[in-house]
Scaffold this motif. Sequence first.
Motif, PDB file in Angstrom:
ATOM      1  N   VAL A 253       0.854  -1.191   0.000  1.00  0.00           N
ATOM      2  CA  VAL A 253       0.000   0.000   0.000  1.00  0.00           C
ATOM      3  C   VAL A 253       0.891   1.242   0.000  1.00  0.00           C
ATOM      4  O   VAL A 253       2.078   1.178   0.304  1.00  0.00           O
ATOM      5  N   SER A 254       0.282   2.387  -0.304  1.00  0.00           N
ATOM      6  CA  SER A 254       1.045   3.632  -0.453  1.00  0.00           C
ATOM      7  C   SER A 254       1.553   4.147   0.883  1.00  0.00           C
ATOM      8  O   SER A 254       0.876   4.043   1.913  1.00  0.00           O
ATOM      9  N   LEU A 255       2.747   4.753   0.837  1.00  0.00           N
ATOM     10  CA  LEU A 255       3.360   5.403   1.999  1.00  0.00           C
ATOM     11  C   LEU A 255       3.685   6.843   1.629  1.00  0.00           C
ATOM     12  O   LEU A 255       4.202   7.114   0.548  1.00  0.00           O
ATOM     13  N   GLN A 256       3.374   7.773   2.537  1.00  0.00           N
ATOM     14  CA  GLN A 256       3.815   9.160   2.374  1.00  0.00           C
ATOM     15  C   GLN A 256       4.511   9.607   3.649  1.00  0.00           C
ATOM     16  O   GLN A 256       4.172   9.175   4.750  1.00  0.00           O
ATOM     17  N   VAL A 257       5.522  10.466   3.488  1.00  0.00           N
ATOM     18  CA  VAL A 257       6.152  11.112   4.633  1.00  0.00           C
ATOM     19  C   VAL A 257       6.243  12.603   4.329  1.00  0.00           C
ATOM     20  O   VAL A 257       6.683  13.010   3.246  1.00  0.00           O
ATOM     21  N   ASP A 258       5.765  13.408   5.263  1.00  0.00           N
ATOM     22  CA  ASP A 258       5.793  14.869   5.126  1.00  0.00           C
ATOM     23  C   ASP A 258       5.227  15.333   3.783  1.00  0.00           C
ATOM     24  O   ASP A 258       5.695  16.303   3.179  1.00  0.00           O
ATOM     25  N   GLY A 259       4.199  14.599   3.308  1.00  0.00           N
ATOM     26  CA  GLY A 259       3.527  15.008   2.083  1.00  0.00           C
ATOM     27  C   GLY A 259       4.177  14.561   0.802  1.00  0.00           C
ATOM     28  O   GLY A 259       3.742  14.969  -0.278  1.00  0.00           O
ATOM     29  N   ASP A 260       5.209  13.706   0.874  1.00  0.00           N
ATOM     30  CA  ASP A 260       5.838  13.153  -0.327  1.00  0.00           C
ATOM     31  C   ASP A 260       5.520  11.663  -0.418  1.00  0.00           C
ATOM     32  O   ASP A 260       5.693  10.923   0.555  1.00  0.00           O
ATOM     33  N   HIS A 261       5.070  11.224  -1.582  1.00  0.00           N
ATOM     34  CA  HIS A 261       4.756   9.812  -1.798  1.00  0.00           C
ATOM     35  C   HIS A 261       6.037   9.022  -1.991  1.00  0.00           C
ATOM     36  O   HIS A 261       6.900   9.396  -2.790  1.00  0.00           O
ATOM     37  N   LEU A 262       6.164   7.914  -1.236  1.00  0.00           N
ATOM     38  CA  LEU A 262       7.384   7.096  -1.298  1.00  0.00           C
ATOM     39  C   LEU A 262       7.115   5.705  -1.842  1.00  0.00           C
ATOM     40  O   LEU A 262       7.794   4.744  -1.475  1.00  0.00           O
ATOM     41  N   GLY A 263       6.123   5.582  -2.702  1.00  0.00           N
ATOM     42  CA  GLY A 263       5.857   4.290  -3.303  1.00  0.00           C
ATOM     43  C   GLY A 263       5.006   3.399  -2.417  1.00  0.00           C
ATOM     44  O   GLY A 263       4.390   3.843  -1.449  1.00  0.00           O
ATOM     45  N   GLU A 264       4.972   2.111  -2.751  1.00  0.00           N
ATOM     46  CA  GLU A 264       4.136   1.157  -2.033  1.00  0.00           C
ATOM     47  C   GLU A 264       4.991   0.204  -1.196  1.00  0.00           C
ATOM     48  O   GLU A 264       6.075  -0.199  -1.620  1.00  0.00           O
ATOM     49  N   HIS A 265       4.467  -0.124  -0.009  1.00  0.00           N
ATOM     50  CA  HIS A 265       5.197  -0.942   0.955  1.00  0.00           C
ATOM     51  C   HIS A 265       4.250  -1.947   1.592  1.00  0.00           C
ATOM     52  O   HIS A 265       3.071  -1.667   1.805  1.00  0.00           O
ATOM     53  N   ARG A 266       4.785  -3.092   1.972  1.00  0.00           N
ATOM     54  CA  ARG A 266       3.977  -4.102   2.666  1.00  0.00           C
ATOM     55  C   ARG A 266       4.081  -3.967   4.174  1.00  0.00           C
ATOM     56  O   ARG A 266       3.202  -4.428   4.889  1.00  0.00           O
ATOM     57  N   SER A 267       5.151  -3.356   4.665  1.00  0.00           N
ATOM     58  CA  SER A 267       5.318  -3.191   6.107  1.00  0.00           C
ATOM     59  C   SER A 267       6.236  -2.003   6.368  1.00  0.00           C
ATOM     60  O   SER A 267       7.261  -1.852   5.692  1.00  0.00           O
ATOM     61  N   VAL A 268       5.832  -1.159   7.328  1.00  0.00           N
ATOM     62  CA  VAL A 268       6.659  -0.009   7.712  1.00  0.00           C
ATOM     63  C   VAL A 268       6.667   0.080   9.230  1.00  0.00           C
ATOM     64  O   VAL A 268       5.612   0.055   9.871  1.00  0.00           O
ATOM     65  N   THR A 269       7.860   0.163   9.792  1.00  0.00           N
ATOM     66  CA  THR A 269       8.003   0.353  11.232  1.00  0.00           C
ATOM     67  C   THR A 269       8.287   1.823  11.513  1.00  0.00           C
ATOM     68  O   THR A 269       9.198   2.413  10.920  1.00  0.00           O
ATOM     69  N   PHE A 270       7.473   2.399  12.390  1.00  0.00           N
ATOM     70  CA  PHE A 270       7.594   3.807  12.757  1.00  0.00           C
ATOM     71  C   PHE A 270       8.236   3.903  14.136  1.00  0.00           C
ATOM     72  O   PHE A 270       7.918   3.134  15.050  1.00  0.00           O
ATOM     73  N   ARG A 271       9.118   4.898  14.280  1.00  0.00           N
ATOM     74  CA  ARG A 271       9.851   5.057  15.533  1.00  0.00           C
ATOM     75  C   ARG A 271      10.043   6.533  15.833  1.00  0.00           C
ATOM     76  O   ARG A 271      10.373   7.317  14.924  1.00  0.00           O
ATOM     77  N   GLY A 272       9.829   6.919  17.077  1.00  0.00           N
ATOM     78  CA  GLY A 272      10.120   8.276  17.501  1.00  0.00           C
ATOM     79  C   GLY A 272      11.545   8.394  18.009  1.00  0.00           C
ATOM     80  O   GLY A 272      12.023   7.510  18.720  1.00  0.00           O
ATOM     81  N   VAL A 273      12.221   9.478  17.624  1.00  0.00           N
ATOM     82  CA  VAL A 273      13.605   9.714  18.050  1.00  0.00           C
ATOM     83  C   VAL A 273      13.660  11.078  18.730  1.00  0.00           C
ATOM     84  O   VAL A 273      13.544  12.113  18.069  1.00  0.00           O
ATOM     85  N   PRO A 274      13.834  11.116  20.059  1.00  0.00           N
ATOM     86  CA  PRO A 274      13.814  12.402  20.761  1.00  0.00           C
ATOM     87  C   PRO A 274      15.050  13.240  20.470  1.00  0.00           C
ATOM     88  O   PRO A 274      16.135  12.716  20.208  1.00  0.00           O
ATOM     89  N   ARG A 275      14.858  14.560  20.472  1.00  0.00           N
ATOM     90  CA  ARG A 275      15.949  15.536  20.355  1.00  0.00           C
ATOM     91  C   ARG A 275      16.890  15.194  19.206  1.00  0.00           C
ATOM     92  O   ARG A 275      18.114  15.217  19.327  1.00  0.00           O
ATOM     93  N   ALA A 276      16.300  14.896  18.054  1.00  0.00           N
ATOM     94  CA  ALA A 276      17.100  14.433  16.913  1.00  0.00           C
ATOM     95  C   ALA A 276      17.749  15.568  16.138  1.00  0.00           C
ATOM     96  O   ALA A 276      18.802  15.390  15.529  1.00  0.00           O
ATOM     97  N   LEU A 277      17.123  16.760  16.140  1.00  0.00           N
ATOM     98  CA  LEU A 277      17.557  17.826  15.228  1.00  0.00           C
ATOM     99  C   LEU A 277      17.521  19.167  15.952  1.00  0.00           C
ATOM    100  O   LEU A 277      16.547  19.470  16.652  1.00  0.00           O
ATOM    101  N   ARG A 278      18.573  19.961  15.761  1.00  0.00           N
ATOM    102  CA  ARG A 278      18.586  21.323  16.322  1.00  0.00           C
ATOM    103  C   ARG A 278      18.103  22.294  15.276  1.00  0.00           C
ATOM    104  O   ARG A 278      18.639  22.363  14.163  1.00  0.00           O
ATOM    105  N   VAL A 279      17.063  23.057  15.625  1.00  0.00           N
ATOM    106  CA  VAL A 279      16.416  23.984  14.705  1.00  0.00           C
ATOM    107  C   VAL A 279      16.519  25.404  15.245  1.00  0.00           C
ATOM    108  O   VAL A 279      16.300  25.640  16.442  1.00  0.00           O
ATOM    109  N   ILE A 280      16.878  26.340  14.382  1.00  0.00           N
ATOM    110  CA  ILE A 280      16.933  27.754  14.768  1.00  0.00           C
ATOM    111  C   ILE A 280      15.523  28.323  14.704  1.00  0.00           C
ATOM    112  O   ILE A 280      14.889  28.315  13.651  1.00  0.00           O
ATOM    113  N   VAL A 281      15.008  28.808  15.831  1.00  0.00           N
ATOM    114  CA  VAL A 281      13.650  29.369  15.873  1.00  0.00           C
ATOM    115  C   VAL A 281      13.641  30.627  16.747  1.00  0.00           C
ATOM    116  O   VAL A 281      14.464  30.795  17.635  1.00  0.00           O
TER     117      VAL A 281
END
Length: 309
Positions: free
Chosen positions: A281-309
């Motif tokens: 079935v179809s997979l999208q991330v952040d609004g971009d289509h990434l093709g079709e996949h039978r299984s996707v594992t999702f994982r949260g990663v804390p404090r992964a990126l430093r952003v200037i705000v």
Amino acid sequence: MRALLVVNPKATTTSERTRDVLAHALASDLKLDVATTSHRGHATELAKSAVVEGVDLVIALGGDGTVNEVANGILADGPSPDLPAVAVVPGGSTNVFARALGLPNDPVEATGALLDALRSGRSRQVGLGMADRRWFLFCAGLGFDADVVARVEDRRAEGSRSTPGLYVRSALRRFYRSGGTRRSGPLTLEVPGQDPVEGLCLGIVQNTNPWTYLGGRPVNACPDASFDLDLDLFGLTRMSTLPTLRHLSRMLGTSGKAPHGRHVVSLHDCATFTLGAEEAVSLQVDGDHLGEHRSVTFRGVPRALRVIV
């Protein structure tokens, strides 16, 4: 401070003249190089090179897809305190990540806010999500919503503009293509330590809120999602017209309450889970289509990126 400005020349809401003005303003405070993307994945390549070259800051001028590519390039070998920071100047049609960070949606105002943050030394460590090995900033999805994204991308390739109306029309066509009702979907949700949940028609994964915007209105499938927590999930085991409209109304509402009901499946602040299907079935991330996949594992990663705000 050495900085690289990664420019998507096809960004929806910025002209070449605007981009030149913004680059000139940024160069007044930074030792700035400018690179223009030419193909999908190019921003990832540029960000990877910036890491190798010891650049301090990578600025993405474009939509959510450009920012996603930059983040994937910087985090190609995983999070580290030695990696460049990221800044965003929104230039796309939706700019969910920038708006979720509280940045102005206008690129000129956002550039002013960025310069002010740099002069004040303000930054924020945000958690991100992973869909298998692909980083995502604010959302991912498997099933129905990813099918809609795929249809929108096809229409854009044919020359259509990315507008809220295009997404609504694409969603309606996808919904009624199956007769307006799906009593059981192809997805199975697996969470460590819990029984599997079968029959999901869609799985919307959020790393922050909102999930997206419909014009100026935020759409929240998981209103409690946050950059400071792990991942949230909204799923449906049945899609029919009236219940789906009620869920959408709640997503567009201002109550701050998540959609609920007997066919709703939800997770909050979950570190890892898997969505799978017997057929791809179809997979999208952040609004971009990434093709079709039978299984996707999702994982949260804390404090992964430093952003200037």
